[in-house]
Design an enzyme around this catalytic site. Structure first.
Site, mmCIF file in Angstrom:
data_model
loop_
_atom_site.group_PDB
_atom_site.id
_atom_site.type_symbol
_atom_site.label_atom_id
_atom_site.label_comp_id
_atom_site.label_asym_id
_atom_site.label_seq_id
_atom_site.Cartn_x
_atom_site.Cartn_y
_atom_site.Cartn_z
ATOM 1 N N ASN A 9 14.185 4.841 -25.922
ATOM 2 C CA ASN A 9 14.236 4.986 -27.349
ATOM 3 C C ASN A 9 12.680 5.057 -28.030
ATOM 4 O O ASN A 9 12.168 4.143 -27.972
ATOM 5 C CB ASN A 9 14.827 3.854 -27.926
ATOM 6 C CG ASN A 9 15.085 3.472 -29.454
ATOM 7 O OD1 ASN A 9 14.677 4.687 -30.215
ATOM 8 N ND2 ASN A 9 15.277 2.547 -30.102
ATOM 9 N N TRP A 10 12.291 5.986 -28.319
ATOM 10 C CA TRP A 10 11.080 6.487 -28.646
ATOM 11 C C TRP A 10 10.654 5.981 -30.090
ATOM 12 O O TRP A 10 9.536 5.802 -30.552
ATOM 13 C CB TRP A 10 10.675 8.024 -28.908
ATOM 14 C CG TRP A 10 10.785 8.713 -27.508
ATOM 15 C CD1 TRP A 10 11.140 8.210 -26.269
ATOM 16 C CD2 TRP A 10 10.399 9.942 -27.108
ATOM 17 N NE1 TRP A 10 11.059 9.007 -25.189
ATOM 18 C CE2 TRP A 10 10.587 10.035 -25.931
ATOM 19 C CE3 TRP A 10 9.774 10.869 -27.919
ATOM 20 C CZ2 TRP A 10 10.412 11.240 -25.146
ATOM 21 C CZ3 TRP A 10 9.398 12.236 -27.308
ATOM 22 C CH2 TRP A 10 9.752 12.423 -25.839
ATOM 23 N N LYS A 11 11.639 5.582 -30.906
ATOM 24 C CA LYS A 11 11.428 4.721 -32.307
ATOM 25 C C LYS A 11 10.703 5.897 -33.188
ATOM 26 O O LYS A 11 10.622 7.076 -33.081
ATOM 27 C CB LYS A 11 10.915 3.344 -32.077
ATOM 28 C CG LYS A 11 11.533 2.418 -31.361
ATOM 29 C CD LYS A 11 11.513 1.275 -31.282
ATOM 30 C CE LYS A 11 12.374 0.587 -30.379
ATOM 31 N NZ LYS A 11 12.194 -1.157 -30.407
ATOM 32 N N HIS A 96 20.921 -0.161 -33.964
ATOM 33 C CA HIS A 96 19.906 -0.691 -33.473
ATOM 34 C C HIS A 96 19.445 -1.937 -34.315
ATOM 35 O O HIS A 96 19.718 -1.636 -35.519
ATOM 36 C CB HIS A 96 18.737 0.438 -33.118
ATOM 37 C CG HIS A 96 17.565 -0.106 -32.389
ATOM 38 N ND1 HIS A 96 16.559 -1.133 -33.058
ATOM 39 C CD2 HIS A 96 17.561 -0.035 -31.043
ATOM 40 C CE1 HIS A 96 15.803 -1.361 -32.048
ATOM 41 N NE2 HIS A 96 16.262 -1.004 -30.878
ATOM 42 N N GLU A 98 16.697 -2.612 -35.226
ATOM 43 C CA GLU A 98 15.898 -2.321 -36.362
ATOM 44 C C GLU A 98 16.657 -1.703 -37.784
ATOM 45 O O GLU A 98 16.203 -1.979 -38.830
ATOM 46 C CB GLU A 98 14.716 -1.232 -35.772
ATOM 47 C CG GLU A 98 13.834 -2.105 -34.981
ATOM 48 C CD GLU A 98 13.040 -1.666 -33.777
ATOM 49 O OE1 GLU A 98 13.316 -0.349 -33.665
ATOM 50 O OE2 GLU A 98 12.620 -2.186 -32.962
ATOM 51 N N GLU A 168 20.869 -5.960 -26.707
ATOM 52 C CA GLU A 168 19.535 -5.978 -27.044
ATOM 53 C C GLU A 168 19.382 -7.232 -27.888
ATOM 54 O O GLU A 168 19.243 -7.319 -29.189
ATOM 55 C CB GLU A 168 18.983 -4.840 -27.820
ATOM 56 C CG GLU A 168 19.166 -3.486 -27.084
ATOM 57 C CD GLU A 168 18.010 -2.541 -27.518
ATOM 58 O OE1 GLU A 168 17.709 -1.706 -26.768
ATOM 59 O OE2 GLU A 168 17.969 -2.341 -28.779
ATOM 60 N N GLY A 174 10.252 -5.481 -28.160
ATOM 61 C CA GLY A 174 8.834 -5.373 -28.655
ATOM 62 C C GLY A 174 8.084 -6.584 -28.575
ATOM 63 O O GLY A 174 6.979 -6.905 -29.306
ATOM 64 N N SER A 214 11.956 -5.527 -24.106
ATOM 65 C CA SER A 214 10.835 -5.641 -23.272
ATOM 66 C C SER A 214 11.161 -5.410 -21.820
ATOM 67 O O SER A 214 10.500 -6.122 -20.962
ATOM 68 C CB SER A 214 10.282 -7.241 -23.186
ATOM 69 O OG SER A 214 9.844 -7.182 -24.639
ATOM 70 N N GLY A 235 12.070 0.742 -25.213
ATOM 71 C CA GLY A 235 11.320 1.150 -26.113
ATOM 72 C C GLY A 235 10.037 1.426 -25.708
ATOM 73 O O GLY A 235 9.682 2.464 -25.199
ATOM 74 N N GLY A 236 8.991 0.374 -26.036
ATOM 75 C CA GLY A 236 7.492 0.628 -25.611
ATOM 76 C C GLY A 236 7.208 1.417 -24.423
ATOM 77 O O GLY A 236 6.463 2.273 -24.314
HETATM 78 P P1 13P Z 1 11.134 -2.737 -26.125
HETATM 79 O O1 13P Z 1 11.382 -2.157 -24.909
HETATM 80 O O2 13P Z 1 9.633 -2.142 -26.889
HETATM 81 O O3 13P Z 1 11.073 -4.159 -26.362
HETATM 82 O O4 13P Z 1 12.234 -2.257 -27.314
HETATM 83 C C1 13P Z 1 13.458 -2.075 -26.867
HETATM 84 C C2 13P Z 1 14.345 -1.439 -27.927
HETATM 85 O O5 13P Z 1 14.364 -1.923 -29.119
HETATM 86 C C3 13P Z 1 15.059 -0.352 -27.367
HETATM 87 O O6 13P Z 1 16.024 0.380 -28.273
#
Ligand code: 13P
Length: 252
Positions: A9-11, A96, A98, A168, A174, A214, A235-236
């Protein structure tokens, strides 16, 4: 059908050149390796067509990070399930944390989106998970139960089998803090047993449940080795191919 999946997930990251480079590097990675899992990415929507053009043979699944709860019409800024389908996009992330935190999304919204996605033949990746406060007060199992029931339990057995679930925990996203493999496994098994109670064990065993929060090259293998964890939503660490590749190799 249950399968191993590593999804990125590149956000809201990367300009068009950077996005194109990462998509290309991932394609090269896929060509030079034999991963034991499916590889999916969810770039910003602006770049979905570019991904579609690059991944001509569907080597990598392409997902939107969100989609509208409405079918079509005067909803400025929104992208519909039918639009995604018309581009032959694989699916969409739905719910998600967020989106929930910054855009007020609830499980009822998720429920409507998931239905629309399925109606268009898209694969929804439905996200749920508890906050730190909810975990600290021992409510995590109850919270996830409620989320799962509201978002998914109006679906038929055939429909729910097409949903991928991503647990999640909000406190692990994050933050560098990961749920331990045992904590994640507990919730994954819980979600699977809720589905088994409602739809039967066969249906529950057919659903992929991913962990997100993470996931990094050094913890992926242990997390993925848990019996009810079928992969990760990253994510990251999905923003560079070196780390993402190592996470994919968590399925060796
Ligand atoms: P991180 O891997 O950066 O913690 O993010 C997870 C995430 O929200 C994937 O959708």
């Amino acid at each position: 059908m249950r399968k191993n999946i590593v999804a990125g997930n590149w956000k809201m990251n990367k300009n068009v050149i950077e996005a194109q480079q990462l998509m290309f590097q991932l394609l090269q990675y896929k060509k030079n390796h034999t991963p034991n899992c499916e590889i999916w990415i969810a770039p910003p929507s602006l770049y979905l067509m570019m991904a579609k053009d690059l991944y001509e043979n569907d080597e990598i699944g392409i997902f939107a990070q969100d989609m509208s709860e409405y079918e079509s019409g005067a909803y400025t800024g929104e992208i519909s399930a039918a639009m995604l389908e018309s581009l032959d996009i694989t699916g969409a992330i739905i719910g998600h944390s967020e989106r929930r935190q910054y855009h007020g999304e609830t499980d009822s919204h998720c429920n409507r989106k998931i239905k629309l996605a399925l109606d268009q033949g898209l694969t929804p990746i439905y996200c749920n998970g508890e906050t730190l406060e909810q975990r600290k007060s021992g409510k995590h199992l109850e919270v996830v139960k409620n989320q799962t029931e509201v978002a998914l339990f109006t679906l038929s057995a055939d429909e729910i089998k097409k949903v991928v679930i991503a647990y999640e925990p909000v406190w692990a996203i994050g933050t560098g803090e990961t749920a331990s493999p045992e904590q994640a496994q507990e919730i994954h098994a819980h979600i699977r047993s809720l589905i088994a109670e409602k739809y039967g064990q066969e249906v529950a065993d057919d659903i992929s449940i991913l962990y997100g929060g993470s996931v990094k090259p050094d913890n992926a293998k242990e997390i993925f080795s848990q019996p009810d964890i079928d992969g990760g939503l990253i994510g990251g660490a999905a923003l560079n191919v070196a780390d993402f590749g190592k996470i994919i190799e968590g399925f060796s």
